[in-house]
Design a protein around this motif. Structure first.
Motif, mmCIF file in Angstrom:
data_model
loop_
_atom_site.group_PDB
_atom_site.id
_atom_site.type_symbol
_atom_site.label_atom_id
_atom_site.label_comp_id
_atom_site.label_asym_id
_atom_site.label_seq_id
_atom_site.Cartn_x
_atom_site.Cartn_y
_atom_site.Cartn_z
ATOM 1 N N PHE A 1 1.478 32.431 -38.710
ATOM 2 C CA PHE A 1 2.896 32.273 -38.283
ATOM 3 C C PHE A 1 3.795 33.474 -38.853
ATOM 4 O O PHE A 1 4.661 33.946 -38.320
ATOM 5 C CB PHE A 1 3.362 30.922 -38.393
ATOM 6 N N ASP A 2 3.437 33.948 -39.989
ATOM 7 C CA ASP A 2 4.325 34.826 -40.509
ATOM 8 C C ASP A 2 4.300 36.297 -39.824
ATOM 9 O O ASP A 2 4.986 36.881 -39.787
ATOM 10 C CB ASP A 2 3.740 35.028 -42.324
ATOM 11 N N ALA A 3 2.904 36.639 -39.456
ATOM 12 C CA ALA A 3 2.799 37.710 -38.905
ATOM 13 C C ALA A 3 3.477 37.615 -37.353
ATOM 14 O O ALA A 3 4.287 38.428 -37.012
ATOM 15 C CB ALA A 3 1.236 37.958 -38.357
ATOM 16 N N ILE A 4 3.421 36.399 -36.815
ATOM 17 C CA ILE A 4 4.179 36.375 -35.347
ATOM 18 C C ILE A 4 5.477 36.476 -35.539
ATOM 19 O O ILE A 4 6.370 37.133 -34.821
ATOM 20 C CB ILE A 4 3.873 35.099 -34.953
ATOM 21 N N ASP A 5 6.149 35.930 -36.546
ATOM 22 C CA ASP A 5 7.563 35.930 -37.136
ATOM 23 C C ASP A 5 7.978 37.515 -37.553
ATOM 24 O O ASP A 5 9.158 37.981 -36.789
ATOM 25 C CB ASP A 5 8.071 35.003 -38.238
ATOM 26 N N LYS A 6 7.325 38.208 -38.015
ATOM 27 C CA LYS A 6 7.482 39.756 -38.206
ATOM 28 C C LYS A 6 7.394 40.299 -36.812
ATOM 29 O O LYS A 6 8.354 41.359 -36.739
ATOM 30 C CB LYS A 6 6.583 40.204 -39.113
ATOM 31 N N LEU A 7 6.428 40.099 -36.009
ATOM 32 C CA LEU A 7 6.261 40.751 -34.652
ATOM 33 C C LEU A 7 7.575 40.562 -34.043
ATOM 34 O O LEU A 7 7.987 41.210 -33.157
ATOM 35 C CB LEU A 7 5.101 40.259 -33.859
ATOM 36 N N LEU A 8 8.300 39.453 -34.125
ATOM 37 C CA LEU A 8 9.332 38.951 -33.181
ATOM 38 C C LEU A 8 10.655 39.648 -33.753
ATOM 39 O O LEU A 8 11.567 40.132 -32.997
ATOM 40 C CB LEU A 8 9.337 37.387 -32.981
#
Length: 609
Positions: free
Chosen positions: A548-555
């Motif tokens: 989820f950290d990678a997804i948040d960074k992506l967003l």
């Protein structure tokens, strides 16, 4: 109601403001110059007046001392035996020889008192005796103001001032004597300032004679000449302002005339002291003594006193004029180097219309701020023309693109009609499954195109997502379940098209694809009227771990890693661009396992956005 103060300079242009600034700078200079000169005159007048007051006091004290010395000599003469024994009446037993001897002794006595040893102006002591019987017939009667002697006179030779002196009863006083003898006799020019005192007999009642001290004006004049006043006038007067003596060469105010003093010089009830009066033309310093009936007046012309200061004033005025000229030259210089280019620039800006040809930038041999401003504005005008031409070309291309879209809209209609024909043919041939897939594909394409619209209703978006799910079920025969919990009241909510389909696709591929009948996807929506928002949630019970950290960074990061793809980032960015930074996607893990993605939308949005 609060009043708004208006700037009085708001209606003035720069030219008028510079002229006003120049005036504001110059006028105070001349005002301060005039005020400074006025105050300097006042201070100088007061300081000079104070100095003359002290000088007048010393001068008056010296004159008074001389008169007191004369009075003491007259007292000595008054008591001398030769004078007290003088008896001109015929009742005396003296012989003519005795009278001659007494006459000679008195002559020598008065001559001795009249001689000065300190080289000062002498005064002359003369005794005038009334001789009705002509007992001293041998004594000559030719009195002179500059000669001491004893004079016997008959009734017809009595001086006009004799009875006046006798009436003073032995008190001495100053008097201007026009004639020491009747005007028809003796010398013609006998005018003098004299100290007159009647000599009374000590042994018997009566007056022996009158002692006259002549040439007192010479003695006082000598004292006056010790004071130097540039073009000034010094007067010694009696209490009634009659001039007893003065400095030489004052033909306009001769001895014996009345001195004209300003009304401010009135002494009132004051008996002794010093008074100063400053008029427009003169400074008067008056030292007075009522007991002595005397005044010493200094008359100082202000013009002569201020002559030296006027030279300084003229120098200051020349400096002020030079300052004015230099300031004017500087103003003209800055006007030419600053205001003229700015006025030309203002003329260009007012006449310039975007798109017109920009003339060549005016050449200046300087690299100051004005030159930078002029070149920048001309370059800005050229860039603005370039932008206008670019926008014009872009508008043309946009029109061409819109025409191309209109042409391309013919193909989707043809495709819809073709798919509809295939659907009915498959249904008539009994291929129900194929017919249903064709029908769902037709819906999917129709909603994806949406007649060129970017924002559609939630109802249309749900129909698009439902068609996608049915296609996936027919294609792969997945065993997962999809549950819907969305109120019909939210169907009119506006949402960017193709928002739910990619998220559902991610839930299938990365969540429930290989779970069979255990897989489940939940799609629900709810409204928060207090915040004016709508929340659409897509949840799966997938078993795979999610970063989820990678997804948040992506967003949210400006430079995300491309390894995660840009699908959900594009959806997130589209939501924020349409509705604002507080809207978008949010990914979290579910406590029971799986992923929950929340779409945040505004509760009501204008359809025309």
């Amino acid at each position: 109601m609060k009043l708004k103060l208006r700037n009085p300079l708001a209606n003035l242009n720069v030219k008028q403001q510079m002229i006003l600034l120049f005036i504001v700078m110059v006028i105070p200079l001349f005002i301060l110059n005039a005020y400074g000169n006025y105050k300097a005159d006042q201070v100088l007048k007061r300081n000079v007046t104070n100095a003359y007051i002290e000088l007048n006091k010393q001068n008056f004290r010296l004159i008074t001392r001389d008169i007191e010395a004369i009075n003491k000599v007259t007292s000595t003469v008054f008591q001398h035996p030769l004078l007290q024994q003088l008896n001109p009446s015929g009742e005396s037993s003296e012989t003519v020889l005795d009278r001659v001897k007494n006459y000679e002794r008195l002559e020598n006595l008065l001559l001795n008192y009249s001689q000065e040893t300190d080289q000062r102006e002498p005064v002359y002591y003369s005794l005038y005796v009334y001789d009705p019987d002509n007992a001293y017939f041998f004594a000559p009667y030719y009195p002179d103001a500059r000669k001491a002697g004893v004079y016997f006179f008959l009734e017809n030779e009595k001086p006009e001032w004799f009875d006046e002196a006798v009436a003073q009863k032995g008190n001495g006083y100053l008097r201007i004597i026009e004639h020491l003898s009747p005007s028809g006799q003796g010398l013609q020019n006998q005018k003098t300032l004299a100290y007159i005192r009647a000599i009374n007999s000590i042994y018997k009642n009566g007056t022996i004679g009158v002692l006259v001290v002549s040439n007192v004006d010479g003695r006082i004049g000598e004292s006056l000449q010790t004071v130097s006043i540039p073009e000034g006038e010094l007067y010694f007067t009696d209490w009634n302002n009659r001039i007893l003596t003065s400095t030489p060469n004052l033909s306009s105010t001769p001895t014996g005339s009345i001195l004209d003093l300003p009304p401010e010089a009135d002494l009132g009830d004051s008996l002794i002291g010093v008074k100063d009066v400053i008029t427009e033309d003169f400074i008067y310093v008056i030292n007075y003594n009522y007991v002595l009936q005397e005044k010493l007046v200094y008359k100082v012309p202000i013009k002569a006193m201020l002559q030296q200061q006027n030279e300084i004033k003229r120098i200051i005025q020349l400096i002020s004029i030079a300052y004015f000229a230099v300031g004017l030259v500087l103003i003209l210089y800055f006007w030419r180097s600053l205001m003229t280019p700015i006025q030309k620039l203002v003329y260009f800006v007012r006449r310039y219309e975007p798109g017109n040809v920009v003339p060549e930038t005016p050449h200046r041999d300087r690299n100051d701020e004005v030159s930078v401003l002029i070149s920048t504005i001309y370059e800005m005008a050229r860039r603005l023309n370039g932008l206008i031409h670019y926008k014009y070309q872009m508008d043309i291309k946009q029109k061409e693109a819109q025409l191309q879209i209109l042409y391309q809209q013919i193909n989707p209609h043809l495709l819809y009609n073709t798919l509809e024909s295939i659907y009915w043919k498959s249904a008539m041939e009994g291929n129900t499954a194929s017919a249903e897939m064709i029908k769902e594909l037709s819906k999917l394409m129709k909603i994806s195109l949406s007649r060129g619209r970017e924002l559609i209703t939630l109802e249309e978006e749900l129909e698009h997502a439902s068609a996608y799910i049915k296609l996936q079920e027919h294609r792969y025969e997945y065993g997962f379940r999809v549950t819907w919990d969305i109120s019909s009241e939210l169907h009119s909510t506006i949402i960017p098209k193709i928002t739910l389909q990619p998220l559902i696709e991610n839930a299938i591929i990365h969540g429930v694809k290989h779970m069979g009948e255990d897989g489940e996807i939940q799609i629900c929506a709810e409204a928060d009227e207090a915040l004016g928002r709508v929340y659409i949630r897509i949840a799966d019970n997938g078993y795979k771990p999610v970063d989820f950290d990678a997804i948040d960074k992506l967003l949210n990061d400006e430079t995300p890693s491309p390894s995660f793809g840009y699908g959900i980032r594009n959806i997130h960015q589209r939501l924020r661009l349409h509705f604002g930074p507080e809207y978008g996607l949010n990914y979290v893990g579910r406590p029971e396992g799986g992923t929950l993605v929340t779409i945040t939308l505004p509760l009501t949005v204008n359809r025309n956005e």
